[in-house]
Design a protein around this motif. Structure first.
Motif, short mmCIF file in Angstrom:
data_model
loop_
_atom_site.label_atom_id
_atom_site.label_comp_id
_atom_site.label_asym_id
_atom_site.label_seq_id
_atom_site.Cartn_x
_atom_site.Cartn_y
_atom_site.Cartn_z
N THR A 81 -10.87 -30.82 -21.53
CA THR A 81 -12.19 -30.19 -21.54
C THR A 81 -12.30 -29.25 -20.35
OG1 THR A 81 -13.28 -32.05 -22.65
CG2 THR A 81 -14.68 -30.58 -21.35
N LEU A 82 -12.80 -28.03 -20.60
CA LEU A 82 -12.97 -27.03 -19.55
C LEU A 82 -14.44 -26.63 -19.45
CD1 LEU A 82 -9.94 -24.66 -20.27
CD2 LEU A 82 -10.06 -26.51 -18.59
N ALA A 83 -14.86 -26.31 -18.23
CA ALA A 83 -16.24 -25.86 -18.00
C ALA A 83 -16.32 -25.18 -16.65
CB ALA A 83 -17.20 -27.05 -18.05
N ASP A 84 -17.44 -24.51 -16.40
CA ASP A 84 -17.75 -24.11 -15.04
C ASP A 84 -17.98 -25.39 -14.23
OD1 ASP A 84 -18.05 -21.12 -15.04
OD2 ASP A 84 -19.50 -21.58 -16.61
N PHE A 85 -17.49 -25.42 -13.00
CA PHE A 85 -17.67 -26.61 -12.17
C PHE A 85 -18.98 -26.49 -11.40
CE2 PHE A 85 -15.03 -29.88 -9.56
CZ PHE A 85 -16.13 -30.72 -9.51
N TRP A 86 -20.09 -26.68 -12.11
CA TRP A 86 -21.38 -26.72 -11.43
C TRP A 86 -21.47 -28.02 -10.63
CZ3 TRP A 86 -22.07 -22.03 -11.71
CH2 TRP A 86 -22.08 -21.30 -12.91
N GLY A 87 -22.03 -27.95 -9.45
CA GLY A 87 -22.10 -29.13 -8.60
C GLY A 87 -20.84 -29.32 -7.77
N LEU A 88 -20.04 -28.26 -7.69
CA LEU A 88 -18.79 -28.33 -6.92
C LEU A 88 -19.04 -28.71 -5.46
CD1 LEU A 88 -15.72 -27.78 -6.59
CD2 LEU A 88 -16.31 -25.36 -6.26
N GLN A 89 -20.19 -28.34 -4.94
CA GLN A 89 -20.48 -28.62 -3.52
C GLN A 89 -20.46 -30.11 -3.21
OE1 GLN A 89 -22.45 -27.04 -5.64
NE2 GLN A 89 -24.50 -27.99 -5.72
N ARG A 90 -20.66 -30.96 -4.21
CA ARG A 90 -20.61 -32.40 -3.97
C ARG A 90 -19.17 -32.90 -3.84
NH1 ARG A 90 -24.62 -32.30 -8.07
NH2 ARG A 90 -23.12 -33.06 -9.61
N THR A 91 -18.23 -32.06 -4.26
CA THR A 91 -16.81 -32.41 -4.17
C THR A 91 -16.14 -31.71 -3.01
OG1 THR A 91 -16.67 -32.81 -6.56
CG2 THR A 91 -14.60 -32.40 -5.40
N ASP A 92 -16.29 -30.38 -2.92
CA ASP A 92 -15.71 -29.61 -1.82
C ASP A 92 -16.43 -28.27 -1.74
OD1 ASP A 92 -14.26 -28.14 -0.01
OD2 ASP A 92 -12.30 -28.68 -0.82
N PRO A 93 -17.40 -28.12 -0.86
CA PRO A 93 -18.18 -26.89 -0.77
C PRO A 93 -17.38 -25.67 -0.32
CG PRO A 93 -18.74 -28.39 1.04
CD PRO A 93 -17.85 -29.16 0.11
N THR A 94 -16.18 -25.87 0.18
CA THR A 94 -15.37 -24.75 0.65
C THR A 94 -14.41 -24.22 -0.42
OG1 THR A 94 -13.54 -26.14 1.50
CG2 THR A 94 -15.42 -25.74 2.97
N PHE A 95 -14.26 -24.96 -1.51
CA PHE A 95 -13.22 -24.63 -2.49
C PHE A 95 -13.53 -23.31 -3.21
CE2 PHE A 95 -10.88 -25.41 -6.56
CZ PHE A 95 -9.62 -25.54 -6.01
N ASN A 96 -14.80 -22.97 -3.35
CA ASN A 96 -15.20 -21.74 -4.02
C ASN A 96 -16.05 -20.89 -3.09
OD1 ASN A 96 -15.55 -19.95 -6.34
ND2 ASN A 96 -17.63 -20.77 -6.50
N ALA A 97 -15.63 -20.78 -1.86
CA ALA A 97 -16.43 -20.09 -0.83
C ALA A 97 -16.67 -18.63 -1.17
CB ALA A 97 -15.73 -20.20 0.52
#
Length: 384
Positions: free
Chosen positions: A272-288
């Motif tokens: 399953t693929l999607a936009d990773f909304w809520g990424l900041q709860r996992t790693d806020p720097t990953f999509n800086a």
């Protein structure tokens, strides 16, 4: 024989029409362009296969699924792929691998004048048409049979689509051919009617006085990953309009979207693929850089092996499933209460009428939004 008494019970996947050996079932459009099966009783032998193959229910096949999906955030290492994809280009990494190993890809593309259909790709150039969001239900006519032929010919097939489409294809293909079929679904919000999209394009072209030559449902390069704006290029210029606004009002969705059986973590696909909304709860720097990040859920052992084979093409971080749950992984979209009135208005008065009555260019929207605009203006004045 299959009979659709309630439109909410049919997702339009075409599995029933595809399995009929007597070609007794055709997919016919309703007033909004959504396809539904219609049986020719003179051809039907009442074998029951069309009813048996239907997988739009709570009993769809999850026999290959893990107890719960394995979640990752992923971004392609090639920034050009990220910039031209909707999220982090995980689909590109996966589909590149399949193509490089002699496989074929199926995904949503365009035909005619930007009519959304599912297509077959054997090259990366053909596959690139499947990039990006397409907020219209794709026409699947004939696609399931093409997939089955490819599998019977010994080809590896990667099929990407909405979960109702992958569930239908899985049921149609059967377990014997499933080994070489990789299913990839998306976290789907719902699908608008094809005729609305067709009429919208015609309205814009008439307004602009020029044909449209390029469309982008969510222009990430111009507005950023988090923004939801469509962009059009005309022969004499470009502009942004409000089809996306109507999309998020849930007013032009297929009725089955309101009772989707796949809004959970038991997905009917390998990945399953999607936009990773809520990424900041996992790693806020990953999509800086705000260029986009893919959420990847590995649902089966097959999906896990495929992802591991392409993992070195991406930057990947593990994630906890509970930090990845988007609304449409928990419950179906709530259809707008006036959806039936919307359809009746469209049938009676045409597209322009409903566009101004329900869209953001209409006076009702502007009146409701007036207080917010006043507040924004005051804030700008204060800042100065």
């Amino acid at each position: 024989m299959i009979q659709i008494k309630d439109k909410a019970d049919c997702c339009g996947c075409t599995a029933c029409a595809s399995i009929c050996a007597h070609n007794a079932i055709t997919m016919q459009p309703d007033a909004l362009g959504f396809l539904y099966p219609v049986v020719d009783k003179d051809k039907c032998v009442d074998c029951g296969l069309c009813e048996k193959v239907c997988a739009f229910n709570d009993h769809y096949d999850t026999s290959l699924n893990f107890e719960k999906p394995i979640a990752y955030g992923a971004r392609h290492k090639d920034m050009r792929e990220i910039e031209t994809s909707r999220s982090g280009a995980a689909f590109i990494a996966i589909s590149d691998y399949v193509l490089e190993n002699g496989g074929v890809i199926y995904g949503a593309g365009y035909t005619d004048h930007f009519r959304v259909v599912h297509k077959r790709a054997t090259t990366k150039e053909e596959r690139d048409e499947f990039k990006g969001s397409k907020y219209v239900q794709s026409d699947m006519t004939g696609i399931f049979r093409l997939v089955k032929k490819d599998l019977c010919d010994g080809l590896t097939v990667l099929f990407s689509g909405t979960p109702c489409q992958t569930s239908g294809l899985n049921s149609y293909v059967g377990k014997r051919l499933r080994e070489n079929l990789f299913l990839v679904d998306i976290v789907c919000h719902g699908v608008p009617g094809p005729y609305l999209w067709r009429d919208y394009l015609a309205y814009l072209e008439k307004k602009q006085g020029s044909p449209i030559c390029w469309v982008n449902f969510r222009d990430k390069q111009k507005y950023g990953w988090a923004a939801h704006h469509e962009t059009f290029k005309f022969a004499n210029g470009g502009g942004k309009m409000s089809f996306t606004f109507l999309f998020y009002k849930h007013i032009m969705f297929r009725k089955s979207c309101g009772k989707c059986h796949f809004t959970n973590t038991k997905r009917p696909s390998d990945i399953t693929l999607a936009d990773f909304w809520g990424l900041q709860r996992t790693d806020p720097t990953f999509n800086a850089d705000n260029k986009g990040c893919s959420l990847v859920l590995l649902n089966t052992e097959k999906g896990k092996r495929l992802f591991e084979a392409v993992q070195d093409r991406m930057n990947v971080i593990p994630a906890k499933l509970e930090n990845c749950l988007q609304p449409n992984m928990i419950y179906p979209t709530v259809i707008y209460p006036k959806r039936d009135k919307f359809e009746k208005d469209y049938i009676r008065h045409g597209f322009k009428y409903i566009y101004f009555k329900y869209g953001e260019e209409g006076w009702r929207y502007k009146l409701r939004n007036f207080p917010n605009r006043v507040k924004q203006t005051i804030k700008k004045i204060i800042r100065k």
